[in-house]
Every structure is written in C-alpha cells, then in structure tokens.
Enzyme design. Sequence first.
Site, PDB file in Angstrom:
ATOM      1  N   LEU A 185       1.095   6.528   2.174  1.00 10.46           N
ATOM      2  CA  LEU A 185       2.420   6.805   1.638  1.00 10.46           C
ATOM      3  C   LEU A 185       3.108   5.508   1.232  1.00 10.46           C
ATOM      4  O   LEU A 185       2.954   4.475   1.883  1.00 10.46           O
ATOM      5  CB  LEU A 185       3.291   7.492   2.698  1.00 10.46           C
ATOM      6  CG  LEU A 185       3.031   8.961   3.008  1.00 10.46           C
ATOM      7  CD1 LEU A 185       4.039   9.448   4.038  1.00 10.46           C
ATOM      8  CD2 LEU A 185       3.112   9.815   1.762  1.00 10.46           C
ATOM      9  N   LYS A 186       3.874   5.555   0.155  1.00 15.04           N
ATOM     10  CA  LYS A 186       4.712   4.424  -0.245  1.00 15.04           C
ATOM     11  C   LYS A 186       6.134   4.728   0.199  1.00 15.04           C
ATOM     12  O   LYS A 186       6.841   5.508  -0.427  1.00 15.04           O
ATOM     13  CB  LYS A 186       4.657   4.233  -1.761  1.00 15.04           C
ATOM     14  CG  LYS A 186       5.583   3.126  -2.280  1.00 15.04           C
ATOM     15  CD  LYS A 186       5.155   1.766  -1.785  1.00 15.04           C
ATOM     16  CE  LYS A 186       6.039   0.664  -2.382  1.00 15.04           C
ATOM     17  NZ  LYS A 186       7.379   0.606  -1.747  1.00 15.04           N
ATOM     18  N   HIS A 187       6.515   4.147   1.337  1.00 10.17           N
ATOM     19  CA  HIS A 187       7.897   4.299   1.790  1.00 10.17           C
ATOM     20  C   HIS A 187       8.806   3.485   0.874  1.00 10.17           C
ATOM     21  O   HIS A 187       8.427   2.416   0.384  1.00 10.17           O
ATOM     22  CB  HIS A 187       8.037   3.830   3.233  1.00 10.17           C
ATOM     23  CG  HIS A 187       7.332   4.705   4.218  1.00 10.17           C
ATOM     24  ND1 HIS A 187       7.993   5.578   5.056  1.00 10.17           N
ATOM     25  CD2 HIS A 187       6.015   4.855   4.487  1.00 10.17           C
ATOM     26  CE1 HIS A 187       7.114   6.219   5.811  1.00 10.17           C
ATOM     27  NE2 HIS A 187       5.900   5.799   5.477  1.00 10.17           N
TER      28      HIS A 187
END
Length: 1168
Positions: A185-187
């Site tokens: 995931l790309k926070h």
Amino acid sequence: MRQRILCSRIFTLPFYSTDFIPVRAYIPIARFFALPSLSLSHRSTTMPQSERQKRNVEANTDKAASSSSMPSAVAEEVTDRIGGLRIRDENEVQKTVWKPESPQTIANADVENVSETTLKSSASLSRIFKGNLLENFTVDNSTYSLAQIRATFYPKFENEKSDQEIRARMIEVVSKGLGTLEVTLKHSGSLFMYAGHEGGAYAKNSFGNVYTAVGVFVLGRMYHEAWGTAAGKKQVEFNDFLEINRMCISMELVTAVLGDHGQRPREDYVVVTAVTELGNGKPKFYSTPEVIAFCRKWRLPTNHVWLFSTRRSVTSFFAAYDALCEEGLATTVCRALDEVADVTVPGSKDHIKVQGEILEGLVARIVSHESSKHIEEVLKKYPPPPVEGAGLDLGPSLREICAANRSDEKQQIKALLQSVGSSFCPNFSDWFGVESGDSHSKNADRSVVSKFLQAQPSDFSTTKLQEMIRLMKERRLPAAFKCYHNFHKISSVSVDDLFYKMVIHVHSDSAFRRYQKEMRNKPGLWPLYRGFFVDINLFKANKERAAEIAKNNNIVGIVNDRAKDDLADDDANLMIKLKFLTYKLRTFLIRNGLSTLFKDGPSAYKAYYLRMVQKDPYSLPQQFGIEAWQMKIWGTSLGKQQELSKMLDEWAVYIRRKYGNKQLSSSMYLTEAEPFLEQYASRSPENQALIGSAGSFVRAEDFMAIIEGGRDEEGDLEMNKEMVPPSPISSSKETVQKDRGLIVFFPDYVPWVIVVQSYLGIPGCAKSALCKELLNAPGGLGDDRPVLSLMGDLIKGKYWQKIADERRKKPYSVILADKNAPNEEVWRQIEGMCRSTQASAVPVIPDSEGTDSNPFSLDALAVFMFRVLQRVNHPGNLDKGSPNAGYVLLMFYHLYDGKNRAEFESELIERFGSLVKMPLLRSDSSLPDPVRLILEEGINLYRLHTNAHGRLESTKGSYAKEWVQWEKQLREVLIGNAEHLNSIQVPFESAVKQVSEQLQIIINGEYTPPSTEKRKLGLIVFAAVSLPVTEISSLLDKLVENNPKVKSFLEDKDVEPYLKKAHVTLAHKRSHGVTAVASYGHLLHQNVPVELTALLFTDEMAALEAEVGSVDGEKVIPKNEWPHITIWTGEKIAAKEANRLPQLLLEGKATRIEINPPIIISGTIEFY
C-alpha cells in the site's frame, strides 16, 4: 559462514568505522553472538590520529559487501541478525518510565533546558564560527576525506518504458519463475528517515525542521503504544542498536499537521517502508521478510504486503487494479487483493482505521522468486507483537501539542521534542545548533564540497561518493549539494579535523533518469538515492597514516570492484506505481489546480484539469474553432471524464464565489473541499462512486504545524509553482475553420529546473528564412487566408504584444511569429491569444536525432554554428563578426539539457496538439572528428565556466583567455569542414516544401497526433470472449436462409451495431465482483473456441446460446449462468436483459431455434 566471537570486555561491530560510533556505544557483552554472512578481517580505521587516540579503539572492516539475498534458514538467520546483539546489560539501562507533560508545561518550557549538550559546547562552537577553520583548511597531499552515508531511501529508477511494457515484463518474469511480484500500500504522507538520536532524523531533502520533529514525536509515540511502561528502556536500546550497526529506517509519516494530501488521517502514525544497513560501503536494503522480522522484533508498524508468484495471480492483480482504478477504496482494494494474492501479510496499521478509505495507490515491484517461502518462515518465527501501551495515558497528542504551541515553528519543534522525552531524543542540536549564547547558522561554506572532492579518499566508500558527485556536477544534473555543520561532532573538531553533513538534494526527476544512463555506461557507479545524507570528515594524515589508508584502500577496492551490483539489473529495478482516481481528483485536480483557478480563472482551470486525463477529441464542445486536446494519459474512461468535468466546474464556481480573489491555501484545501465533496456525493450513486468517500471530516486549522516559507518536503504540493494551462489544440480530422486564425511559432523548450531570462532560441535554425519563403509562397498555405510575418529582431517594444494586436486586427489570418517563444510566460500569451481570437497555435522545430539528454544532436549544433558564422549584418548582431558567437550558441544549446528528443516532442504535442518538423540533416550525415572534438571541448569549457561564474559573459571571468582561443579554433575547424557541413544539410527548398505541406495538413484537419502510450490503461468493467463480426453475420445469414421463423424475426431488425461488438460475457464487475473479472487475467488475448448451439428470441431481444471451450487444456468457465451473445434488443431494453431468455423460454414466452450441427467460432479473451 557464521562466525562465533567471544567478547569479554567491549564490542565494536565489524566493518563499521568507529569514527561514527559515540562513546556510549561501547557495550559490555558477556555472551556469544552470531553474525550471519559476514567475513571478518582486521583493518585499522581510517579516522584521524587525534580522534583515534581519543577513543582508543580500533575498528574492523568487512572486505566484501554482505549478500542482499536472504539465507536459506531464513528465520534463524534473521533472529541472529536482529536479536543476536544485546545493546547493553539490563543493569546498565535506567528503568525509565515516561511521564507525559501537559501542553501548557511544554509551551512554557525553558529554552535553556532543551538539551544538556547545548550547555556544554560553547567552546567547541566558537572553534567553528570564530576561527574560520574551513577557510584556513588547505587541501594538500596530506589531506584526506572520509564520507559515510548516514541516511538514505531506495534509489529512484525512472521507467523508460511505458507502464504497459513494464507490466508485460513483470508478468513474464513471474511466469518464468524468475521473480515474484510484491505489492504494498502507498500510504499518503511524507518520507521520514531515522538513524538513531546520534545518526539523526531526516525528511526527504532536509533535516532539523518541523517535518523531522513531527517524525521523531510520532515514532516515539509508536514506541509507547507498543511497549507501554518499558518504552523508555526500549527507546534507548533501539537508538544504540541503530548507531552501533549503522542502520537507518525509512517510514511513511502520515499526519494531519503537515499539510493535506488526499485525506486527513484519523490518526497520526508511521509505517516502516525500508530498513537499511549503511555499513562502510554501499547501503544494503533489507528484503521485505527481513523488514517484517526487524519491525516485529522492535514492535514497529509494518505495511500491508501481497505476493504474487504465479502467472494466474499476477495477471489477476493487474486486472483487479484496472477494474478498481477509478472507484477503488481501501476496503474494496484490500479485499480484492487478499482474494487473488498467493501470500497476504496484513499491516500492523489498518489503512481504513488510521487513514481512511481514500487510498493513494499501490507500489508493485519484482523481488526474489523465493520471497514467498522466506516471508512464510518469518511469519512463523515472528508472530504479531502485543500492544502493551493501549490502555495507558500517553499524554498530549501531536495535534494537541501543535495546537498549544502556535507562536512560531521553533516553539512547536521544541515542544514536540521535549514531549518525546530524553530517552528517545536527548540531543536537539540538529534542530537548534548549540544555543549557548550566540545564534549560529547550521549552514557551512560551499567550499566544503570542493575541498571534499579535492581531498584524497580515505576508503572505498568515499571514493565512490566522490565519483558520484563529480559526475553529477560534470553532467550538470539538477541537484544541490548542501553542507551543514555536524553539531554531533563539535567535541572532535580541530584545525586539522572538520566534520560536516551533506544533503544531496535532487531537484528534478530528470536527474535520476540521466544518472541511470550513466550507470549503464559505468556499471561501477553507485546508485543515486532518494533522501540522501552523508557525513563528511576532512582531516590531515601523517605519512604513516597515509600509507595505512592507501594499503586498506587497495584491499577493499579490489574486493568491492568484484562485487556484483544487483541494481544494474533492469529486472531487479522493475517497479510501477498504481494510483487511484479518488485520490488523484483531490490532489492533482483540486489541490494542485488552485493556483491556476485563482490566478487565471475558471477557463484556464478547465484547460488545466483536462490536461490530466485522456480526452476523447469528439466528446467536447467545439471551442476556439477546434474540439479538444490530448494530454498526459491517465487512462480515464470517457464516462468518468464527463463526470469529473461536471464536478470540477461546479467546484470552481463554488470556491471562487466563497473566496473571491484570495487563494485557498493548498496545505489546508480539504477544509473546503471535503464538505463540498460530501455534499456532491450525496446527490446520486454515480456521484458517490466518483467521490469515493467523504465525511467524518478532521479539522486541522487549530493544530496545523507551522511551516515557514511555503515549504513542501514531499514535493507533491506545488504551492509556489504556477500551473500552465494548455492551449486549445486541433483534434484529428477536424479542419481549422476559415473564420479562425493560425499562429505558427518557434518554441524554445526550457527545462523546468532552469530559471530563464529573455533568451532567444537556438540561432541558425533558419526560421527567418523559412518565414520569408512561406510568406512569399504562391497560393499561401493552400487557402485564401492572408499570411503575415513579424521578425522579432525588427520589432521595437514588446514583440508578443505586437502579435496580439495583429491578431485582433486580422483575426482570420495566419501569422508567422519569426521569434522563438522563450519561456512559459510567452506560451501563456500565445494560449491567451488563441482563446481570445479563436486561433490555433502550431509549433515548428528543426528535426534532429538528439542525444540522451538534449533534443538536438551535436551534428545539429555544428550546422547551427556554421550557419551563424556565415551570416553578415545580422539584425541581432549575432554573426561572423561576433567575437563570442560560439559561446552564445552553447548557451542556448544548454537550455535544452535534461530532455531527450522523444520527451521534447511529446511535451510539445501534448501541449499544442500538433507539431511541424523542419528537415535539417540528411539521413546518412556524419560529423568529422575535428568538428566533434571542438564541440566537445567547447561544451566542457562551458561547463567549467558556468560552474565558476554562472551566466557571466565569456569575455569575463577566469576562462576568458580559453574562450578566445576556442572561438578562434572553432572558426578554423568549421571553415575547414565547410564542404562537409554543407553536404549533410537537407536542401533548403526541400525543407520549406515539407514544412508547407505539414502546415496544410494541419489546416485541412488531416493531422493525427502520435500516441505517447502504446495502450491506454483504463477501467475494466467486464471480461469477455470477443468474436469476429463476419463469422457471426455469416451464421445468421444461413439461419435466415434455412429457417422461416428466423427470417421473419430478423428481416426488420438492425443487428449490425450489436454484431460489431459481439462477445460472450465471462464475468462483470457489478454482477460477479472484481476478483471474478480479474481471474481471467492469465488468459488475456488467448484464443478460445466458442460453440454456438441455438438462437433464442422474443419480441424484445435475441441472443445466441454459447459454450466456451478451453485454452491449453484449461476449461474457461463463464460466471454467467447462461453464456450467450446478444445480437439484438428492442428500444430501451438493456443488453443484460438477454440473460432472462432461458427463463422466458421455460415460461413459453421465448422461441428457441437449434443450430444443428453447432457452429464453432474462435475468439479472444479480452477485458472491457
């Protein structure tokens, strides 16, 4: 080979120079410990003699870089690596229990109590600032430099291939068992790096500011949540561990106090994204299994990870993303990936709970094919750690502290650091220097870099870093090398021993792309990292010490040169970022468009946001005499484009009405955008799907961190850049109507990183001669519109204002702008003229092959110079009589640095919609060696001159004599090769003819812009077998011929529109779910037989019954209960209603005509 070492007294980690280990790091150890995969050999440290005597300790060095791959017994080795060291005896660690302070206590804290270090170092401080140590530090044969990387993130590898090509290669690598696709995931936050309280805290390109203070606070708070009352002791151990092992951890810092991204997070947190061993050589990044083991050992937050190790799973992943890219939220995306992945490792921080539903994107990269096995072993060895601080009162939160300390940025930083506690942050010198009285700047003199490069390297690491920096400066890559005093080393400073911190700040992504090409030519180069911080030590060495350094360098250099550089492998660097529309509409379209909206108005804003999506040129209303423009490709579907346009137009009216001419702050844009989006989403399900998620709003006005100077550490918030709206451009097959005008101009492409004054374009490109020929051409440009030409060198006053005046006088004319458009301001004027006078703009450029970093080749430069030196009495005084004509040409040539030819042309086409190329060189042209050598000599001289003097004229400065000599030699060489230079040029008459023909094609609407992507990556709605029209049509003809019922039914039916898109639906996103559609990804584009067995019809619809066959022995099973091909529906009847035909047949309301024998047709499996 694992070696066991018994230490009875002190321990220093092998292969790390003790020059960077503080006294507190010498640790009593009374047990064995294991060091996996380390070959140990004794070597004296390279630190100066004085420093070595102070510490009285000798360092060992590892000869070879440790392997980047994980050992076979993964769990055991990770245990050895991470758990094998005891930082210090438990009896030596103070049992610290952190006691929270109130916001008011923090706000009123005495400045003098910031740190004990600040009270002890005034004498050392005066050595730096009052003794002019650097100025008096001369570089001679006894001068050495020691450079060691202190913090860094992964190298940034710019993909030269299209996203589609990268995806195809990823699938191929996984399918062949050569690698595994890892997805995380790309926070939505900022890069934060931490190397211990001695090593320092760093943001993307800076340290010692509010970004790093917030990062330290949040990381410290994570420790209290994880360890509870033991947090103080664990924080000390963790800092010691990072310092002794010279390690750095990188994190995504997600907060609501550092400016808005896509959604204000519900909590402030960090997620570890990388763990790096810095050692005494090139950084080694932990694999994901190692990162998880490390984080679970220290109870640090981990990210959500998915692994795809088969062709079926990896193709399903990309199909799932394509199905969700326009509407995906954190819940739906994570659920879909959980279903299709081979291995799933949930993050310790749930994105939905801590940040929200708006998901920035996914990061996919190729990793070792054994990653799945390794990660499963680590998960067994390291279960999720407990959370011991969940029920404790941890004191004021980040938002409360920022709210209570809003007087200035400095006060907020102090409050945050004091609240962290001395066990985690005992030293504030990176933020405030040493505040013993006088206020001193952290900045060091720029000569640090030059002296560092001049000094002899004291080890292999320093040699490689010097090589990197020299190359970047020689190639003039857009980067800065900023140096600061290293306050952690004040006690060690002497006249012969200086310490600094260097920040390598890359200003443009083009630098990474150009550096990659250099790495291919020079495999030994170290990578250019993101977040790049280096500790530098300049010192003097006596003869004995110098000999020792030389001996050690020879040994280490040989071993390191033999080491394989995994980063040179293209497959090892395959990485792609996949973002979601719900995030992009907030950040790129709303936030980043605020400057354009408020400065230039709604029409310019509309032009801006239309650049961000791939527009169908026939979908927009006709404006400016044209229809639309094709811009950067997002792959957005036509339906979503129309929905976005409607929403953003309403947003523009709403926010301008509310704020007038006062621009909404980009850092807090969600204060207004979130309520607007929530209200807009509530109107319809379609709006809700577009917006994704809105509501549960987090107010940030009262606790936003104070960020002075409009800084943005992450780089995606363009607060001070003006957004440049595109000009309207011609779509394919649309004429430039005769009641509209045309502006033909000559663009001067200027790289973003260069601040440009009022320069002309490259002289010698023959634009004036071209304009003259076009002006006098019989019949003009093929129609009866008048053609005008204005030469810039003869116009007094503002040239482009004169063009605008002529456009107003003769709006139906074709104007040849005989002057290069030098900058974005002029481009904007041209675009404004197009809008106000309903004209089209056409750029004309000389054709050239270009180089890797410039759209013009040396051959083209030679011809331009040759032409200029043939001119006499030039109105601009640039001709054979000009003493510095060669320098002027080089100056303009270097304005183009940073873009290759393809990028140059692509940007012009994307902006203006068309491009005319004027032929310049014959296809078989070549450049004689003397000409090439004199040009290369001039380019090198130009770089030396500009490095020393900037834009100072060549007749001035330290290289004035060299310029005079070079200018003379240039003329001699070009004149001596005049016959060749004339022969390689395309005849001018032919060039004029081709330009005229290209302009007429554009005017007549026959120009089709080349695509900048091989395939658009858009939204997937369903999977189906696509069938050939002719075979379906032939089958129906036979049925009509042989069956009266079919003939009677079809004789008045128009089935052609249905046959053109004939298909058998396999799965639909709305009916069967994303993963059902994605499950056909591994069969994409494969041929499959389809057996047609019957025709079913009613008065409202008709369909062919179908049975789908197999692909390579695998049966293709549709998710539809009744596979079929819809061939006709009545008015207002949806095609999906054909699914009801079997039931209607049972009810006696439909007719079935069997096809005997069944017909088999071959089709391909596709996504739609």
